[in-house]
Design a protein around this motif. Structure first.
Motif, PDB file in Angstrom:
ATOM      1  N   PHE A  68      -2.355   0.786   1.060  1.00  0.00           N
ATOM      2  CA  PHE A  68      -1.302  -0.058   0.479  1.00  0.00           C
ATOM      3  C   PHE A  68      -1.874  -1.470   0.353  1.00  0.00           C
ATOM      4  O   PHE A  68      -2.720  -1.883   1.166  1.00  0.00           O
ATOM      5  N   GLY A  69      -1.398  -2.225  -0.631  1.00  0.00           N
ATOM      6  CA  GLY A  69      -1.882  -3.600  -0.824  1.00  0.00           C
ATOM      7  C   GLY A  69      -1.576  -4.485   0.387  1.00  0.00           C
ATOM      8  O   GLY A  69      -0.629  -4.216   1.125  1.00  0.00           O
ATOM      9  N   LYS A  70      -2.375  -5.557   0.535  1.00  0.00           N
ATOM     10  CA  LYS A  70      -2.202  -6.474   1.680  1.00  0.00           C
ATOM     11  C   LYS A  70      -0.844  -7.176   1.641  1.00  0.00           C
ATOM     12  O   LYS A  70      -0.270  -7.521   2.668  1.00  0.00           O
ATOM     13  N   ASN A  71      -0.327  -7.412   0.412  1.00  0.00           N
ATOM     14  CA  ASN A  71       0.952  -8.127   0.277  1.00  0.00           C
ATOM     15  C   ASN A  71       2.172  -7.234   0.509  1.00  0.00           C
ATOM     16  O   ASN A  71       3.303  -7.708   0.502  1.00  0.00           O
ATOM     17  N   ILE A  72       1.943  -5.945   0.696  1.00  0.00           N
ATOM     18  CA  ILE A  72       3.060  -5.014   0.934  1.00  0.00           C
ATOM     19  C   ILE A  72       3.442  -5.090   2.412  1.00  0.00           C
ATOM     20  O   ILE A  72       2.570  -5.085   3.281  1.00  0.00           O
ATOM     21  N   PRO A  73       4.759  -5.158   2.712  1.00  0.00           N
ATOM     22  CA  PRO A  73       5.155  -5.279   4.121  1.00  0.00           C
ATOM     23  C   PRO A  73       4.788  -4.045   4.955  1.00  0.00           C
ATOM     24  O   PRO A  73       4.448  -2.996   4.403  1.00  0.00           O
ATOM     25  N   ARG A  74       4.894  -4.211   6.256  1.00  0.00           N
ATOM     26  CA  ARG A  74       4.515  -3.117   7.164  1.00  0.00           C
ATOM     27  C   ARG A  74       5.293  -1.835   6.849  1.00  0.00           C
ATOM     28  O   ARG A  74       4.762  -0.736   6.916  1.00  0.00           O
ATOM     29  N   TYR A  75       6.570  -1.992   6.479  1.00  0.00           N
ATOM     30  CA  TYR A  75       7.397  -0.828   6.131  1.00  0.00           C
ATOM     31  C   TYR A  75       7.774  -0.935   4.646  1.00  0.00           C
ATOM     32  O   TYR A  75       8.776  -1.585   4.305  1.00  0.00           O
ATOM     33  N   PRO A  76       6.973  -0.357   3.756  1.00  0.00           N
ATOM     34  CA  PRO A  76       7.215  -0.526   2.316  1.00  0.00           C
ATOM     35  C   PRO A  76       8.586   0.013   1.889  1.00  0.00           C
ATOM     36  O   PRO A  76       9.099   0.973   2.473  1.00  0.00           O
ATOM     37  N   SER A  77       9.143  -0.624   0.863  1.00  0.00           N
ATOM     38  CA  SER A  77      10.426  -0.173   0.317  1.00  0.00           C
ATOM     39  C   SER A  77      10.193   1.064  -0.543  1.00  0.00           C
ATOM     40  O   SER A  77       9.056   1.378  -0.922  1.00  0.00           O
ATOM     41  N   ARG A  78      11.287   1.720  -0.880  1.00  0.00           N
ATOM     42  CA  ARG A  78      11.216   2.902  -1.753  1.00  0.00           C
ATOM     43  C   ARG A  78      10.450   2.564  -3.034  1.00  0.00           C
ATOM     44  O   ARG A  78       9.562   3.291  -3.445  1.00  0.00           O
ATOM     45  N   GLN A  79      10.789   1.408  -3.652  1.00  0.00           N
ATOM     46  CA  GLN A  79      10.129   1.041  -4.906  1.00  0.00           C
ATOM     47  C   GLN A  79       8.633   0.790  -4.672  1.00  0.00           C
ATOM     48  O   GLN A  79       7.796   1.150  -5.510  1.00  0.00           O
ATOM     49  N   GLN A  80       8.302   0.192  -3.542  1.00  0.00           N
ATOM     50  CA  GLN A  80       6.874  -0.061  -3.263  1.00  0.00           C
ATOM     51  C   GLN A  80       6.117   1.252  -3.045  1.00  0.00           C
ATOM     52  O   GLN A  80       4.943   1.361  -3.403  1.00  0.00           O
ATOM     53  N   VAL A  81       6.809   2.232  -2.478  1.00  0.00           N
ATOM     54  CA  VAL A  81       6.173   3.555  -2.326  1.00  0.00           C
ATOM     55  C   VAL A  81       5.952   4.168  -3.719  1.00  0.00           C
ATOM     56  O   VAL A  81       4.872   4.682  -4.022  1.00  0.00           O
ATOM     57  N   ILE A  82       6.965   4.065  -4.576  1.00  0.00           N
ATOM     58  CA  ILE A  82       6.833   4.614  -5.942  1.00  0.00           C
ATOM     59  C   ILE A  82       5.675   3.925  -6.662  1.00  0.00           C
ATOM     60  O   ILE A  82       4.835   4.584  -7.288  1.00  0.00           O
ATOM     61  N   ASP A  83       5.610   2.592  -6.564  1.00  0.00           N
ATOM     62  CA  ASP A  83       4.528   1.852  -7.242  1.00  0.00           C
ATOM     63  C   ASP A  83       3.161   2.288  -6.710  1.00  0.00           C
ATOM     64  O   ASP A  83       2.214   2.479  -7.467  1.00  0.00           O
ATOM     65  N   TYR A  84       3.095   2.433  -5.386  1.00  0.00           N
ATOM     66  CA  TYR A  84       1.832   2.864  -4.760  1.00  0.00           C
ATOM     67  C   TYR A  84       1.420   4.246  -5.297  1.00  0.00           C
ATOM     68  O   TYR A  84       0.262   4.477  -5.633  1.00  0.00           O
ATOM     69  N   LEU A  85       2.413   5.148  -5.414  1.00  0.00           N
ATOM     70  CA  LEU A  85       2.085   6.513  -5.868  1.00  0.00           C
ATOM     71  C   LEU A  85       1.702   6.525  -7.351  1.00  0.00           C
ATOM     72  O   LEU A  85       0.801   7.262  -7.760  1.00  0.00           O
ATOM     73  N   ASN A  86       2.360   5.676  -8.148  1.00  0.00           N
ATOM     74  CA  ASN A  86       1.966   5.576  -9.568  1.00  0.00           C
ATOM     75  C   ASN A  86       0.541   5.040  -9.689  1.00  0.00           C
ATOM     76  O   ASN A  86      -0.264   5.543 -10.475  1.00  0.00           O
ATOM     77  N   ASP A  87       0.225   4.002  -8.892  1.00  0.00           N
ATOM     78  CA  ASP A  87      -1.144   3.451  -8.908  1.00  0.00           C
ATOM     79  C   ASP A  87      -2.152   4.513  -8.465  1.00  0.00           C
ATOM     80  O   ASP A  87      -3.261   4.599  -8.990  1.00  0.00           O
ATOM     81  N   TYR A  88      -1.745   5.277  -7.489  1.00  0.00           N
ATOM     82  CA  TYR A  88      -2.606   6.333  -6.940  1.00  0.00           C
ATOM     83  C   TYR A  88      -2.932   7.358  -8.029  1.00  0.00           C
ATOM     84  O   TYR A  88      -4.079   7.758  -8.214  1.00  0.00           O
ATOM     85  N   GLN A  89      -1.875   7.728  -8.759  1.00  0.00           N
ATOM     86  CA  GLN A  89      -2.061   8.705  -9.842  1.00  0.00           C
ATOM     87  C   GLN A  89      -3.073   8.169 -10.860  1.00  0.00           C
ATOM     88  O   GLN A  89      -3.967   8.892 -11.301  1.00  0.00           O
ATOM     89  N   GLN A  90      -2.917   6.878 -11.201  1.00  0.00           N
ATOM     90  CA  GLN A  90      -3.836   6.253 -12.175  1.00  0.00           C
ATOM     91  C   GLN A  90      -5.262   6.225 -11.616  1.00  0.00           C
ATOM     92  O   GLN A  90      -6.216   6.584 -12.293  1.00  0.00           O
ATOM     93  N   ALA A  91      -5.366   5.764 -10.351  1.00  0.00           N
ATOM     94  CA  ALA A  91      -6.689   5.555  -9.756  1.00  0.00           C
ATOM     95  C   ALA A  91      -7.506   6.844  -9.744  1.00  0.00           C
ATOM     96  O   ALA A  91      -8.731   6.815  -9.890  1.00  0.00           O
ATOM     97  N   PHE A  92      -6.838   7.961  -9.554  1.00  0.00           N
ATOM     98  CA  PHE A  92      -7.565   9.231  -9.456  1.00  0.00           C
ATOM     99  C   PHE A  92      -7.391  10.089 -10.720  1.00  0.00           C
ATOM    100  O   PHE A  92      -7.712  11.270 -10.720  1.00  0.00           O
ATOM    101  N   ASN A  93      -6.860   9.428 -11.759  1.00  0.00           N
ATOM    102  CA  ASN A  93      -6.742  10.080 -13.069  1.00  0.00           C
ATOM    103  C   ASN A  93      -6.065  11.461 -12.960  1.00  0.00           C
ATOM    104  O   ASN A  93      -6.554  12.450 -13.503  1.00  0.00           O
TER     105      ASN A  93
END
Ligand SMILES: Cc1cc2nc3c(=O)[nH]c(=O)nc-3n(C[C@H](O)[C@H](O)[C@H](O)COP(=O)(O)OP(=O)(O)OC[C@H]3O[C@@H](n4cnc5c(N)ncnc54)[C@H](O)[C@@H]3O)c2cc1C
Length: 375
Positions: A68-93
């Motif tokens: 998770f990004g450094k600016n993301i809080p210790r307990y990410p919000s639902r939206q931050q989890v979604i954003d992380y998973l979307n980025d993950y999908q992109q990163a690994f094509n």
């Protein structure tokens, strides 16, 4: 005639487990196809209630090869989890075949044959990643048809705003129930919680450190011993819950996961609100009559709405035709599964872990791919 797709590995489900497995396969250059019944990845997280944050800290809730990004809080919000998973999908094509529901799967000769709403897939290896929380248990309460207000499963709950100024009965005392009760209070509703069973409650953080970090350290010990070691501090921080109308389980939180396959409550403030009288505890429901709910202990109260946080059924996995022992095996971690990888079949993300499920999914995905590689 339905189209046939041949692949080395088929992953069923593009949630956290499916994405983690796909990334590990991609890293190893192993060919795979991932199918998903919805039109986007991580559909479960899009549908969860809005207030939801991870109860597990981000350090132990990341997927393989991406933090998770450094600016993301210790307990990410639902939206931050979604954003992380979307980025993950992109990163690994990762490019799932969307709108494709597996309906029946069986082994034929050397291959797994997966029938879907969008053709047939033939694969040497099969990774089931459909999750243990896909099918809400049906809400069945005696007399519920006479209740004039809304009755819903927690899976359909979105925000306490929908219940402002209403008296709401939350059924259950799991992590979702406890957070939904807080949300209702924060949005101007009056929450009550109907609690039937005894519970284990641990603070989410102990002396500023996520409690799951301690669980990880203690994970090598037998659960009963680990519970004995951690009980004095957890009890001191949570206090005597029996004074709040709750019953304590005769065994500790780690033993609970082992015995019941259910996580203990990671308290994020519910207990304090109960103590302050902002959330009220009532017992088990006997029956409903109009807007009146009759409780087994004899009292009766009117309510405007009922939210049943009663969990999920694991039936969905029955689409695969295998020996039932393969499902029993999922009550322990992949390391201890007797049938792990047998016949080229893997399950990612079904074991409920004392160290957090996403943490376990990360380990499962790596282990599955190592095994497919044959190392
Ligand atoms: C409210 C809630 C909060 C949670 N909070 C945490 C937390 O804080 N920390 C933590 O570690 N864990 C948490 N979990 C547990 C777990 O991490 C999540 O449930 C996580 O989403 C599991 O990921 P998964 O990919 O295994 O399952 P899911 O996210 O359910 O994904 C499964 C995917 O498979 C698809 N699918 C299902 N059936 C089929 C089919 N037949 N054919 C094709 N596709 C199919 C679904 O559409 C879905 O996209 C939480 C769970 C819930 C319900």
């Amino acid at each position: 005639m339905l189209p046939l797709t041949q692949t080395n590995v088929l992953i069923v489900g593009a949630g956290i487990s499916g994405l983690a497995t796909a990334a590990c396969l991609q890293r190893q250059g192993i060919e795979y196809v991932i199918i998903e019944k919805h039109a986007r990845v991580a559909s479960a997280w899009h549908n969860h209630y809005h207030r939801l944050h991870l109860h597990t800290n981000k350090r132990i809730s990341q997927l393989p090869y991406k933090k998770f990004g450094k600016n993301i809080p210790r307990y990410p919000s639902r939206q931050q989890v979604i954003d992380y998973l979307n980025d993950y999908q992109q990163a690994f094509n990762i490019k799932p075949v969307f709108n494709t529901t597996a309906t029946f799967i069986k082994k034929e000769g050397d291959y797994w044959i997966t029938q879907t709403t969008n053709g047939i897939f033939q694969s040497k290896f099969l990774v089931m990643a459909t999750g243990p929380f896909g099918k809400p248990k049906p809400v069945e309460l005696q007399g519920m048809e006479t209740f004039p207000g809304k009755i819903m499963h927690s899976a359909a709950y979105k925000t306490g705003k929908d219940f402002a100024n209403q008296k709401v009965l939350v059924i259950g005392f799991g992590n979702s129930a406890c957070e939904i009760a807080i949300d209702l209070f924060e949005q101007g509703a009056t929450p009550f919680m109907s609690v039937r069973s005894a519970v284990n409650i641990v603070p989410r953080d102990v002396l500023g450190v996520p409690v799951l970090e301690f669980s990880l350290l203690l994970n090598w010990l037998p659960p009963r011993i680990a519970d004995l070691l951690s009980a004095p501090l957890a009890n001191a921080l949570i206090g005597d819950i029996t004074k709040l109308g709750l019953k304590k389980k005769p065994y500790g939180p780690l033993e609970q996961v082992q015995r019941e396959g259910k996580s203990p409550i990671l308290d994020i403030g519910t207990i304090q609100l109960i103590r302050k009288g902002k959330i009220k505890i009532v017992g088990d429901i006997e029956f409903i009559e109009g807007n009146m709910v009759h409780f087994k202990q004899g009292q009766t109260q009117p309510f405007d709405a009922i939210i049943a946080c009663i969990g999920y059924s694991k039936d969905e996995i029955n689409i695969i035709e295998v020996d039932r022992n393969r499902f029993e095996d999922l009550q322990v971690s992949a390391n201890r599964q007797q049938y792990f990888g047998k016949d080229g079949l893997y399950f990612c993300g079904y074991y409920i872990s004392p160290t957090g499920q996403i943490h376990e999914i990360n380990a499962d995905a790596r282990k599955i791919v190592k095994n497919i590689r044959g190392i």
